[in-house]
Structures are given as C-alpha cells and as structure tokens.
Design an enzyme around this catalytic site. Structure first.
Site, PDB file in Angstrom:
ATOM      1  N   CYS A   1       0.835  -1.203   0.000  1.00  0.00           N
ATOM      2  CA  CYS A   1       0.000   0.000   0.000  1.00  0.00           C
ATOM      3  C   CYS A   1       0.870   1.253   0.000  1.00  0.00           C
ATOM      4  O   CYS A   1       0.626   2.194  -0.764  1.00  0.00           O
ATOM      5  CB  CYS A   1      -0.922  -0.010   1.220  1.00  0.00           C
ATOM      6  SG  CYS A   1      -2.125   1.338   1.244  1.00  0.00           S
ATOM      7  N   CYS A   2       1.895   1.266   0.860  1.00  0.00           N
ATOM      8  CA  CYS A   2       2.804   2.413   0.905  1.00  0.00           C
ATOM      9  C   CYS A   2       3.502   2.613  -0.437  1.00  0.00           C
ATOM     10  O   CYS A   2       3.731   3.760  -0.855  1.00  0.00           O
ATOM     11  CB  CYS A   2       3.849   2.213   2.004  1.00  0.00           C
ATOM     12  SG  CYS A   2       3.223   2.388   3.695  1.00  0.00           S
TER      13      CYS A   2
ATOM     14  N   CYS B   1      -1.113   8.716   6.977  1.00  0.00           N
ATOM     15  CA  CYS B   1      -2.454   8.363   6.522  1.00  0.00           C
ATOM     16  C   CYS B   1      -3.337   8.073   7.734  1.00  0.00           C
ATOM     17  O   CYS B   1      -2.880   7.531   8.744  1.00  0.00           O
ATOM     18  CB  CYS B   1      -2.393   7.132   5.612  1.00  0.00           C
ATOM     19  SG  CYS B   1      -1.595   7.444   4.011  1.00  0.00           S
TER      20      CYS B   1
ATOM     21  N   CYS C   1      -3.524   4.600   9.398  1.00  0.00           N
ATOM     22  CA  CYS C   1      -2.233   4.087   9.847  1.00  0.00           C
ATOM     23  C   CYS C   1      -1.594   4.939  10.932  1.00  0.00           C
ATOM     24  O   CYS C   1      -0.407   4.781  11.243  1.00  0.00           O
ATOM     25  CB  CYS C   1      -1.274   3.970   8.660  1.00  0.00           C
ATOM     26  SG  CYS C   1      -1.876   2.877   7.354  1.00  0.00           S
TER      27      CYS C   1
ATOM     28  N   CYS D   1       7.662   3.670   6.135  1.00  0.00           N
ATOM     29  CA  CYS D   1       6.877   3.423   4.923  1.00  0.00           C
ATOM     30  C   CYS D   1       7.774   3.079   3.741  1.00  0.00           C
ATOM     31  O   CYS D   1       7.295   2.515   2.760  1.00  0.00           O
ATOM     32  CB  CYS D   1       6.032   4.647   4.585  1.00  0.00           C
ATOM     33  SG  CYS D   1       6.989   6.123   4.192  1.00  0.00           S
TER      34      CYS D   1
END
Length: 239
Positions: free
Chosen positions: A119-120, A202, A205, A230
C-alpha cells in the site's frame, strides 16, 4: 573516500554551522533542482515557512495518498493561502489502487507487513518518484529526535537508489526548537498535533501516542518492528 563521499562530507560540514534559513538558502543557491517534500507535519511546516518567507527557488511537493486526514487536506489549502505559495500535489495511480483493493481489500494493510508495504509503495513511493523526477536535491523534515531509527540522521547524505543528494536541514533540531519557531513565526500547523499526534501520516495508519512513547510510535502501531517505516527514507545511503 570517493569524490562523491568527499562532496557529501563537505556539505555536511557546511550545513552544520548554518541556521535553518541559511541552510535552505545555501541549497537554493547551488543552481540545481531542489525539491522539498512535505507531509504537512509540524517539522515540514517550519521548512515550508522558511522557504516561503525567503522566496527561495525550491519546489514544495506533497503526496496526496487518498487516505490522509481531513485536517491534513485542509492544512494544504490553508498553507498555500497564508504563505502565498503553491504546493505541488502528487496522487497515486487509480488503477494501481484498484488493483491493491482487489488483491488485499481496502484496509488489507492491517493483515501483514507485505500488504502494508504494498500500500505504501502505491500511495507514497511511486508518487514520490514522480515528485522527485529531475531533482538533484531532495529536502526532508527528518530529525534525529523523531525515533531511534533516525537518531543518526545527517545534514546531507547521498541517496543511491534515487541518485540524488538528500538534505535534512532540521536534523539537529529538538521538538522544543520546532515549537519555539512555530510560535515565533505563527506557522500554521495541523490541529491533530494538539490531540496527541506528533507524527501524522495516513488516517488508518496513525494513532495518537501514549505518554512516554516515542514521537513516531503512532505510525503503523499494529506492527512490532521498532524500525518500521513506509519506505520513503529507507534507501541505501552514503556520506
């Protein structure tokens, strides 16, 4: 020591004796392409203000990941208006995001480190690469006091992965220095800082930290690796 290493060491020595404004001006005067990437956190707001008030030739960019806090998005607009600047905004590829959701689910990053890193990569690393295209110098808001993983942050280092020089003009600043600058210069900051979020990423997170926890303890809190990042600042460096 290679010529490149010697250049980085010389830059470190030069920046060490300068103030924040002088450090940024020194970089801007090098006649190279310099980009400052901001997460709109309190450190980055200090750098943004210093660049803006001096009218330095340094681009300012941010990564609009698609999962930022509403407060962070509002602060982008407020900062542009109050400092009379333009912040370049880089978003993830929509098809890549859709592919991630199909593979892991919208919040699949909670399930494994692999899923979180994927995702990162889509939401942050690829947009960062776009923001840094053509840049010779990448300016960040890294500080030694943010976490144990960042305790040895230099003023300048060579990012071999991205083939550019990375400059950390706040490397030696403590959080008290940051707050003093914000108060003195009326720097706009994220209201989440007053709610226990010293480090803001985010929304899914990031959590508020508990008393006594390190500044970045609220980032990816469900993972056990104390060095979790990240990936933006994990490239192999030298200098």
């Amino acid at each position: 020591m290679t010529q490149a290493d010697a250049k980085i060491h010389k830059l470190n020595d030069t920046l060490a004796s300068l103030s924040l404004g002088e450090r940024l001006k020194y970089i801007a005067d090098q006649q190279v392409s310099a980009v400052f990437t901001t997460s709109l956190g309190i450190e980055d707001q200090v750098i943004t203000e210093a660049i803006a008030v001096s009218g330095l030739n340094i681009r300012i960019a941010t990564l609009e990941t698609g999962r930022l806090f509403d407060e962070t998005l509002a602060l982008i607009d407020e900062t542009e208006e109050r400092l009379n600047i333009r912040i370049e905004r880089y978003q993830p590829d929509e098809a890549a995001v859709a592919g991630y959701v199909d593979a892991y689910g919208r919040n699949g990053f909670y399930e494994s480190v692999e899923a979180r890193q994927a995702c990162c990569h889509i939401r942050k690393l690829v947009p960062l690469a776009n923001a840094l295209k053509g840049a010779d110098i990448w300016i960040t808001g890294l500080r030694r006091g943010q976490s144990g993983n960042r305790a040895s942050t230099p003023y300048a280092e060579y990012d071999a992965k991205r083939a550019l020089t990375k400059v950390n003009p706040l490397a030696d600043w403590g959080i008290d220095d940051i707050h003093a600058y914000v108060a003195k210069h009326s720097v706009p900051v994220n209201p989440l800082h007053d709610r226990g979020y010293p480090s803001i990423g985010c929304a899914p997170c990031t959590r508020a930290i508990k008393p006594g926890e390190p500044e970045r303890a609220g980032r990816w809190w469900w993972e056990t690796d104390a060095k979790r990042e990240c990936g933006l600042h994990l490239a192999k460096t030298s200098g």
